[in-house]
Design a protein around this motif. Structure first.
Motif, PDB file in Angstrom:
ATOM      1  N   ASN A 204       0.836  -1.193   0.000  1.00 39.50           N
ATOM      2  CA  ASN A 204       0.000   0.000   0.000  1.00 39.50           C
ATOM      3  C   ASN A 204       0.880   1.256   0.000  1.00 39.50           C
ATOM      4  O   ASN A 204       0.838   2.059   0.930  1.00 39.50           O
ATOM      5  CB  ASN A 204      -0.922  -0.029   1.229  1.00 39.50           C
ATOM      6  CG  ASN A 204      -2.069   0.946   1.122  1.00 39.50           C
ATOM      7  OD1 ASN A 204      -2.166   1.710   0.175  1.00 39.50           O
ATOM      8  ND2 ASN A 204      -2.942   0.927   2.108  1.00 39.50           N
TER       9      ASN A 204
ATOM     10  N   ASN B 245       0.906   4.125  -1.573  1.00 39.65           N
ATOM     11  CA  ASN B 245       0.295   5.460  -1.536  1.00 39.65           C
ATOM     12  C   ASN B 245      -0.072   5.874  -0.120  1.00 39.65           C
ATOM     13  O   ASN B 245       0.127   7.029   0.270  1.00 39.65           O
ATOM     14  CB  ASN B 245      -0.940   5.526  -2.437  1.00 39.65           C
ATOM     15  CG  ASN B 245      -0.564   5.468  -3.902  1.00 39.65           C
ATOM     16  OD1 ASN B 245       0.552   5.803  -4.280  1.00 39.65           O
ATOM     17  ND2 ASN B 245      -1.493   5.019  -4.724  1.00 39.65           N
ATOM     18  N   PHE B 246      -0.588   4.936   0.665  1.00 37.92           N
ATOM     19  CA  PHE B 246      -0.939   5.234   2.048  1.00 37.92           C
ATOM     20  C   PHE B 246       0.300   5.646   2.835  1.00 37.92           C
ATOM     21  O   PHE B 246       0.278   6.623   3.590  1.00 37.92           O
ATOM     22  CB  PHE B 246      -1.603   4.015   2.699  1.00 37.92           C
ATOM     23  CG  PHE B 246      -1.878   4.196   4.170  1.00 37.92           C
ATOM     24  CD1 PHE B 246      -2.863   5.067   4.618  1.00 37.92           C
ATOM     25  CD2 PHE B 246      -1.137   3.492   5.107  1.00 37.92           C
ATOM     26  CE1 PHE B 246      -3.107   5.223   5.969  1.00 37.92           C
ATOM     27  CE2 PHE B 246      -1.379   3.650   6.467  1.00 37.92           C
ATOM     28  CZ  PHE B 246      -2.366   4.510   6.906  1.00 37.92           C
TER      29      PHE B 246
ATOM     30  N   VAL C  16       3.213   6.808   1.691  1.00 35.07           N
ATOM     31  CA  VAL C  16       3.722   8.097   1.211  1.00 35.07           C
ATOM     32  C   VAL C  16       2.894   9.225   1.821  1.00 35.07           C
ATOM     33  O   VAL C  16       3.435  10.243   2.266  1.00 35.07           O
ATOM     34  CB  VAL C  16       3.709   8.163  -0.336  1.00 35.07           C
ATOM     35  CG1 VAL C  16       3.932   9.583  -0.828  1.00 35.07           C
ATOM     36  CG2 VAL C  16       4.758   7.232  -0.907  1.00 35.07           C
ATOM     37  N   SER C  17       1.583   9.022   1.893  1.00 41.43           N
ATOM     38  CA  SER C  17       0.704  10.024   2.499  1.00 41.43           C
ATOM     39  C   SER C  17       1.006  10.191   3.988  1.00 41.43           C
ATOM     40  O   SER C  17       1.006  11.314   4.500  1.00 41.43           O
ATOM     41  CB  SER C  17      -0.767   9.634   2.311  1.00 41.43           C
ATOM     42  OG  SER C  17      -1.091   9.620   0.946  1.00 41.43           O
ATOM     43  N   LEU C  18       1.257   9.078   4.685  1.00 42.53           N
ATOM     44  CA  LEU C  18       1.615   9.168   6.100  1.00 42.53           C
ATOM     45  C   LEU C  18       2.888   9.978   6.293  1.00 42.53           C
ATOM     46  O   LEU C  18       2.972  10.824   7.182  1.00 42.53           O
ATOM     47  CB  LEU C  18       1.822   7.773   6.686  1.00 42.53           C
ATOM     48  CG  LEU C  18       0.632   7.054   7.261  1.00 42.53           C
ATOM     49  CD1 LEU C  18       1.031   5.669   7.740  1.00 42.53           C
ATOM     50  CD2 LEU C  18      -0.010   7.832   8.386  1.00 42.53           C
TER      51      LEU C  18
ATOM     52  N   ALA D 228       4.130  12.252   4.355  1.00 47.14           N
ATOM     53  CA  ALA D 228       3.867  13.656   4.061  1.00 47.14           C
ATOM     54  C   ALA D 228       3.098  14.313   5.211  1.00 47.14           C
ATOM     55  O   ALA D 228       3.423  15.433   5.631  1.00 47.14           O
ATOM     56  CB  ALA D 228       3.083  13.786   2.759  1.00 47.14           C
ATOM     57  N   THR D 229       2.108  13.628   5.738  1.00 45.68           N
ATOM     58  CA  THR D 229       1.315  14.146   6.843  1.00 45.68           C
ATOM     59  C   THR D 229       2.167  14.371   8.092  1.00 45.68           C
ATOM     60  O   THR D 229       1.948  15.303   8.852  1.00 45.68           O
ATOM     61  CB  THR D 229       0.159  13.171   7.171  1.00 45.68           C
ATOM     62  OG1 THR D 229      -0.646  13.028   6.005  1.00 45.68           O
ATOM     63  CG2 THR D 229      -0.687  13.650   8.316  1.00 45.68           C
TER      64      THR D 229
ATOM     65  N   ASP E 136       5.193  15.321   8.210  1.00 46.62           N
ATOM     66  CA  ASP E 136       6.281  16.264   7.931  1.00 46.62           C
ATOM     67  C   ASP E 136       7.638  15.572   7.860  1.00 46.62           C
ATOM     68  O   ASP E 136       8.641  16.081   8.359  1.00 46.62           O
ATOM     69  CB  ASP E 136       6.325  17.381   8.982  1.00 46.62           C
ATOM     70  CG  ASP E 136       5.095  18.264   8.936  1.00 46.62           C
ATOM     71  OD1 ASP E 136       4.566  18.494   7.830  1.00 46.62           O
ATOM     72  OD2 ASP E 136       4.653  18.724  10.003  1.00 46.62           O
TER      73      ASP E 136
END
Length: 141
Positions: A80, A82-83, A85-87, A89-90, A92
């Motif tokens: 997963n 994308n999840f 990568v989003s974590l 980014a979230t 920082d």
């Protein structure tokens, strides 16, 4: 309420560095975080590169935040991406799902924090973290 103490964090770091030296690993950086993801202790060996703190802390931060080793997170990230990568980014950039950190638990299995290392391979980093946790009389996961 059981909390990770500064003395335990120091024991973890001391034992992890001893294991690293005994194994002939490259200079390490080791970060110990409490259950809230706050830095409890950090050590950087002479000769460790400038990224060791950031990488060790990010491995440990992800582990404590998700309640599992960073090895487990790295495996989950493959299925997963994308999840994860989003974590990252979230968070920082404080979240790094790469092998080299383990959670720290008490004898009853309560999450106390996490320890992450950076300087060797992921397997080397993880091995010294485990050695440190065990030397402090705590459990790892």
């Amino acid at each position: 309420m059981t909390q990770l103490t500064l003395q335990q964090a120091s024991q973890i770091i001391t034992a992890a560095l001893a294991k690293s030296k005994e194994s002939g690993y490259q200079p390490m950086g080791i970060a110990v975080l409490d259950a809230s993801g706050n830095l409890k202790a950090f050590a950087s060996e002479d000769g460790a590169s400038m990224f060791r703190f950031d990488v060790a802390r990010a491995k440990a931060w992800g582990a404590v935040g998700m309640g599992v080793s960073s090895r487990t997170l790295a495996e989950r990230a493959k299925g997963n991406p994308n999840f994860f990568v989003s974590l990252a980014a979230t968070a920082d950039g404080k979240f790094l799902p790469q092998t080299g950190a383990v959670v720290i638990k008490d004898a009853q299995g309560k999450l106390l924090g996490a320890v992450g290392a950076s300087g060797g391979t992921g397997d080397e980093d993880e091995a010294i973290c485990i050695a440190g946790v065990q030397a402090a009389g705590l459990q790892h996961g």
